[in-house]
Motif scaffolding. Structure first.
Motif, PDB file in Angstrom:
ATOM      1  N   TYR A 117      47.766  46.047  32.015  1.00  0.00           N
ATOM      2  CA  TYR A 117      47.437  45.465  33.316  1.00  0.00           C
ATOM      3  C   TYR A 117      47.806  43.988  33.379  1.00  0.00           C
ATOM      4  O   TYR A 117      47.667  43.250  32.394  1.00  0.00           O
ATOM      5  CB  TYR A 117      45.946  45.636  33.608  1.00  0.00           C
ATOM      6  N   ILE A 124      42.591  36.524  37.913  1.00  0.00           N
ATOM      7  CA  ILE A 124      42.492  37.943  38.264  1.00  0.00           C
ATOM      8  C   ILE A 124      43.229  38.779  37.218  1.00  0.00           C
ATOM      9  O   ILE A 124      44.311  38.416  36.760  1.00  0.00           O
ATOM     10  CB  ILE A 124      43.099  38.202  39.660  1.00  0.00           C
ATOM     11  N   GLY A 125      42.626  39.902  36.833  1.00  0.00           N
ATOM     12  CA  GLY A 125      43.306  40.824  35.929  1.00  0.00           C
ATOM     13  C   GLY A 125      42.955  40.606  34.471  1.00  0.00           C
ATOM     14  O   GLY A 125      41.900  40.073  34.130  1.00  0.00           O
ATOM     15  N   MET A 146      48.491  42.853  47.804  1.00  0.00           N
ATOM     16  CA  MET A 146      47.044  42.784  47.579  1.00  0.00           C
ATOM     17  C   MET A 146      46.795  42.957  46.082  1.00  0.00           C
ATOM     18  O   MET A 146      46.667  44.073  45.586  1.00  0.00           O
ATOM     19  CB  MET A 146      46.335  43.871  48.382  1.00  0.00           C
ATOM     20  N   ARG A 147      46.763  41.836  45.377  1.00  0.00           N
ATOM     21  CA  ARG A 147      46.590  41.904  43.931  1.00  0.00           C
ATOM     22  C   ARG A 147      45.203  42.415  43.568  1.00  0.00           C
ATOM     23  O   ARG A 147      44.231  42.165  44.275  1.00  0.00           O
ATOM     24  CB  ARG A 147      46.822  40.532  43.310  1.00  0.00           C
ATOM     25  N   SER A 148      45.124  43.117  42.450  1.00  0.00           N
ATOM     26  CA  SER A 148      43.842  43.625  41.980  1.00  0.00           C
ATOM     27  C   SER A 148      43.673  43.280  40.506  1.00  0.00           C
ATOM     28  O   SER A 148      44.569  42.720  39.874  1.00  0.00           O
ATOM     29  CB  SER A 148      43.759  45.143  42.181  1.00  0.00           C
ATOM     30  N   ARG A 149      42.544  43.656  39.958  1.00  0.00           N
ATOM     31  CA  ARG A 149      42.286  43.411  38.533  1.00  0.00           C
ATOM     32  C   ARG A 149      43.020  44.405  37.643  1.00  0.00           C
ATOM     33  O   ARG A 149      43.054  44.222  36.423  1.00  0.00           O
ATOM     34  CB  ARG A 149      40.781  43.504  38.265  1.00  0.00           C
ATOM     35  N   ASP A 151      46.446  45.843  38.161  1.00  0.00           N
ATOM     36  CA  ASP A 151      47.835  46.066  38.572  1.00  0.00           C
ATOM     37  C   ASP A 151      48.667  46.389  37.332  1.00  0.00           C
ATOM     38  O   ASP A 151      48.697  45.610  36.370  1.00  0.00           O
ATOM     39  CB  ASP A 151      48.405  44.828  39.266  1.00  0.00           C
ATOM     40  N   GLY A 191      33.461  48.170  39.662  1.00  0.00           N
ATOM     41  CA  GLY A 191      34.882  48.395  39.935  1.00  0.00           C
ATOM     42  C   GLY A 191      35.757  48.491  38.695  1.00  0.00           C
ATOM     43  O   GLY A 191      36.959  48.222  38.766  1.00  0.00           O
ATOM     44  N   TYR A 237      38.337  41.523  29.929  1.00  0.00           N
ATOM     45  CA  TYR A 237      37.769  41.504  31.281  1.00  0.00           C
ATOM     46  C   TYR A 237      36.387  40.870  31.351  1.00  0.00           C
ATOM     47  O   TYR A 237      35.837  40.720  32.451  1.00  0.00           O
ATOM     48  CB  TYR A 237      37.737  42.925  31.845  1.00  0.00           C
TER      49      TYR A 237
END
Length: 362
Positions: A117, A124-125, A146-149, A151, A191, A237
């Motif tokens: 990831y 983020i991530g 839309m970046r996420s944790r 990707d 999440g 994380y």
């Protein structure tokens, strides 16, 4: 080793004579399909990545030594993921691509695992792959709008004639498991999720003097690799603290052992979620017993045994996204050897084995 294990393969002397003749003529030799499969299985068994319950003798070995182009390697890495995921019933596999040889070096995969990831500069991530993420963005990878944790990073495959190239993994081969807890309803609101299969991409497979720089392999996850190392660790994380706070634990001091209690719940959640999703996983207690048995039973390694190993350059590329293996200054770049020189060394070895050197007694 192969002929001892498989006497039905014929006389070892005949095979050794053929190998010596091939080395004298070409500077290298080609494993038979059976030798390659046996060597890859032994390397997998002895690597420490062979998890409990894995019948190493039935490990599937995909012989793709004819592939040297980046796109073909990437396509077969995608196929490896599809086959290994197997709808959640993880199938252990090894896929072997072209070896290094006097005619040219084989391809290599930069990614530590085929699925990792992204980590972005704003936090983020996955921060462990922030430098790798920056590097692939510099090479042209576009992060989602839309970046996420979570990707998924692109696959980077490098060849001597093409250099490093980027390939996006199709979403359908990235099987992910949402992380929920068996007793804590709020846990799903964090999440968290993780991918189903760990395919090691950047370790070199060495069998009988032949080196395969791209040989992705997988077994299945140990729960603590996800819960403790990836999700709970501060370098990953950092989910331990939010879990501890949601549990109402005192996080003002490490002496309250809030971190230990939070990580236990993270690991419970991972095992519960993978079991609920019917994805193969093992726990660290079962794995500890397996590893102890493996350490007691395994033979001592010599330089000749098949092995998976991690080059310093490969480890650096997996973390920082460079430098390229085939750059002009890269000391790891394969230098083709002269077939005549290899034949000379082989003759010297044979002479010594026959007792023809006067200094043998010393």
């Amino acid at each position: 080793m192969f002929h001892i294990a498989h006497p039905e393969a014929g006389a070892i002397g005949t095979r050794l004579a053929a190998v010596r003749a091939e080395v004298a003529q070409t500077g290298t030799y080609r494993h038979t399909t059976q030798e390659l499969s046996y060597g890859a299985r032994i390397a997998m068994r002895d690597s420490g990545w062979c998890t409990s319950g894995l019948p190493w003798r039935r490990l599937k070995v995909r012989d793709l030594r004819g592939l040297r182009n980046a796109a073909a390697v990437a396509n077969e890495c995608v196929e490896h993921l599809r086959l290994a995921t197997n709808g959640g019933e993880i199938r252990p596999l090894v896929t072997v691509f072209a070896p290094d040889s006097p005619s040219g070096p084989g391809p290599c995969v930069w990614n530590e695992q085929l699925i990792r990831y992204a980590g972005y500069s704003d936090g983020i991530g996955d921060p462990r792959y922030a430098a790798f993420t920056d590097a692939v963005q510099g090479m042209g990878w576009k992060a989602p709008t839309m970046r996420s944790r979570f990707d998924v990073l692109p696959l980077v495959v490098e060849t001597a004639h093409e250099g490093p190239r980027l390939f996006t993994l199709p979403p359908e081969v990235v099987h992910e498991v949402p992380i929920e807890h068996p007793d804590l309803p709020w846990f799903g609101g964090l999440g968290l999720r993780w991918h189903a299969v760990p395919v090691i991409g950047n370790m070199r497979l060495s069998i009988g003097g032949v080196s395969y720089p791209a040989a992705p392999f997988n077994s299945w996850f140990v729960g603590s690799e996800i819960g403790t190392r990836s999700l709970g660790d501060e370098n990953g994380y950092a989910a331990a603290k939010p879990v501890a706070q949601a549990l109402g634990l005192d996080t003002t001091s490490e002496r309250t052992l809030w971190r230990d209690r939070a990580v236990v719940e993270l690991n419970r959640a991972v095992l519960h979620s993978f079991d609920r999703a019917e994805v193969t996983i093992t726990d660290h207690h079962a794995e500890s017993q397996h590893r102890l048995s493996w350490l007691r039973a395994r033979q001592r390694h010599s330089g000749n045994r098949p092995t998976f190993r991690l080059d310093p350059g490969s480890a650096q590329r997996a973390r920082t996204g460079g430098p390229a293996r085939f750059s002009a200054s890269e000391s790891e770049t394969t230098r083709p050897q002269s077939p005549g020189r290899l034949a000379e060394l082989l003759r010297h070895h044979n002479d010594r084995s026959s007792g023809l050197h006067s200094d043998d007694s010393r």
